[in-house]
Scaffold this motif. Structure first.
Motif, PDB file in Angstrom:
ATOM      1  N   PHE A   2       0.948  -1.059   0.070  1.00  0.00           N
ATOM      2  CA  PHE A   2       0.146   0.052  -0.026  1.00  0.00           C
ATOM      3  C   PHE A   2       0.797   1.183   0.116  1.00  0.00           C
ATOM      4  N   GLU A   3       1.854   1.140   0.932  1.00  0.00           N
ATOM      5  CA  GLU A   3       2.770   2.267   0.900  1.00  0.00           C
ATOM      6  C   GLU A   3       3.599   2.572  -0.354  1.00  0.00           C
ATOM      7  N   HIS A   4       3.927   1.601  -1.073  1.00  0.00           N
ATOM      8  CA  HIS A   4       4.635   1.641  -2.080  1.00  0.00           C
ATOM      9  C   HIS A   4       3.900   2.234  -3.534  1.00  0.00           C
ATOM     10  N   LYS A   5       2.489   1.665  -3.499  1.00  0.00           N
ATOM     11  CA  LYS A   5       1.666   2.022  -4.581  1.00  0.00           C
ATOM     12  C   LYS A   5       1.261   3.377  -4.276  1.00  0.00           C
ATOM     13  N   ASN A   6       1.075   4.059  -3.386  1.00  0.00           N
ATOM     14  CA  ASN A   6       0.692   5.326  -3.051  1.00  0.00           C
ATOM     15  C   ASN A   6       1.802   6.347  -2.603  1.00  0.00           C
ATOM     16  N   LYS A   7       3.001   5.900  -2.950  1.00  0.00           N
ATOM     17  CA  LYS A   7       4.076   6.731  -2.868  1.00  0.00           C
ATOM     18  C   LYS A   7       4.163   7.363  -1.207  1.00  0.00           C
ATOM     19  N   LEU A   8       3.912   6.788  -0.204  1.00  0.00           N
ATOM     20  CA  LEU A   8       3.719   7.311   0.992  1.00  0.00           C
ATOM     21  C   LEU A   8       5.203   7.432   1.784  1.00  0.00           C
ATOM     22  N   VAL A   9       6.059   6.739   1.125  1.00  0.00           N
ATOM     23  CA  VAL A   9       7.530   6.667   2.029  1.00  0.00           C
ATOM     24  C   VAL A   9       8.627   6.986   1.273  1.00  0.00           C
ATOM     25  N   ASP A  10       9.244   7.910   1.666  1.00  0.00           N
ATOM     26  CA  ASP A  10      10.586   8.483   0.689  1.00  0.00           C
ATOM     27  C   ASP A  10      11.552   7.116   0.844  1.00  0.00           C
ATOM     28  N   LEU A  21       4.743  -5.430  -7.870  1.00  0.00           N
ATOM     29  CA  LEU A  21       5.425  -6.756  -7.223  1.00  0.00           C
ATOM     30  C   LEU A  21       5.497  -7.761  -8.296  1.00  0.00           C
ATOM     31  N   ILE A  22       6.844  -7.940  -8.750  1.00  0.00           N
ATOM     32  CA  ILE A  22       6.674  -8.893  -9.939  1.00  0.00           C
ATOM     33  C   ILE A  22       7.457 -10.234  -9.659  1.00  0.00           C
ATOM     34  N   TYR A  23       7.831 -10.188  -8.270  1.00  0.00           N
ATOM     35  CA  TYR A  23       8.621 -11.458  -7.826  1.00  0.00           C
ATOM     36  C   TYR A  23       8.650 -11.458  -6.326  1.00  0.00           C
ATOM     37  N   PHE A  24       8.488 -12.489  -5.740  1.00  0.00           N
ATOM     38  CA  PHE A  24       8.651 -12.683  -4.153  1.00  0.00           C
ATOM     39  C   PHE A  24       8.912 -14.015  -3.826  1.00  0.00           C
ATOM     40  N   GLU A  25       9.549 -14.339  -2.411  1.00  0.00           N
ATOM     41  CA  GLU A  25       9.728 -15.448  -1.973  1.00  0.00           C
ATOM     42  C   GLU A  25       9.179 -15.592  -0.696  1.00  0.00           C
ATOM     43  N   SER A  63       0.855  -8.225  -6.892  1.00  0.00           N
ATOM     44  CA  SER A  63      -0.122  -7.975  -5.789  1.00  0.00           C
ATOM     45  C   SER A  63      -1.598  -7.370  -6.353  1.00  0.00           C
ATOM     46  N   LYS A  64      -1.804  -7.377  -7.639  1.00  0.00           N
ATOM     47  CA  LYS A  64      -3.142  -7.195  -8.089  1.00  0.00           C
ATOM     48  C   LYS A  64      -4.039  -8.316  -7.638  1.00  0.00           C
ATOM     49  N   ASP A  65      -3.533  -9.335  -7.413  1.00  0.00           N
ATOM     50  CA  ASP A  65      -4.476 -10.469  -6.973  1.00  0.00           C
ATOM     51  C   ASP A  65      -4.793 -10.682  -5.466  1.00  0.00           C
ATOM     52  N   TRP A  66      -4.156  -9.602  -4.803  1.00  0.00           N
ATOM     53  CA  TRP A  66      -4.465  -9.485  -3.329  1.00  0.00           C
ATOM     54  C   TRP A  66      -5.692  -8.372  -3.289  1.00  0.00           C
ATOM     55  N   THR A  67      -6.470  -9.104  -2.606  1.00  0.00           N
ATOM     56  CA  THR A  67      -7.974  -8.519  -2.396  1.00  0.00           C
ATOM     57  C   THR A  67      -7.984  -7.072  -1.698  1.00  0.00           C
ATOM     58  N   TYR A  68      -7.024  -6.756  -0.733  1.00  0.00           N
ATOM     59  CA  TYR A  68      -6.999  -5.572  -0.157  1.00  0.00           C
ATOM     60  C   TYR A  68      -6.437  -4.391  -0.847  1.00  0.00           C
ATOM     61  N   PHE A  69      -5.867  -4.684  -2.248  1.00  0.00           N
ATOM     62  CA  PHE A  69      -5.516  -3.693  -3.107  1.00  0.00           C
ATOM     63  C   PHE A  69      -6.586  -3.168  -4.147  1.00  0.00           C
TER      64      PHE A  69
END
Length: 70
Positions: A2-10, A21-25, A63-69
């Motif tokens: 959420f913070e990344h998508k909304n550019k909330l944190v420098d 989000l294109i990859y995660f483990e 992250s598009k598949d994550w319901t809270y976004f």
């Protein structure tokens, strides 16, 4: 995410407009995740691209598949 998508944190992601989000483990233990991340930082860029494309060849925003976004 959420913070990344909304550019909330420098920082790096805001500066360069990175918001997909294109990859995660996942790991059971944080120390294992940190060790993996530090190891991957030493990799050549192409090795990282190959890893991403093996799992996500279209670079879909996972992250598009994550319901809270939505």
């Amino acid at each position: 995410m959420f913070e990344h998508k909304n550019k909330l944190v420098d920082g790096f992601t805001k500066k360069y407009g990175l918001d997909r989000l294109i990859y995660f483990e996942t790991y059971q233990y944080i120390n294992d995740a940190i060790k993996r991340e530090k190891n991957m930082k030493k990799w050549k860029r192409q090795w990282k691209i190959d890893l991403i494309e093996e799992e996500n060849p279209t670079w879909k925003d996972l992250s598009k598949d994550w319901t809270y976004f939505q």
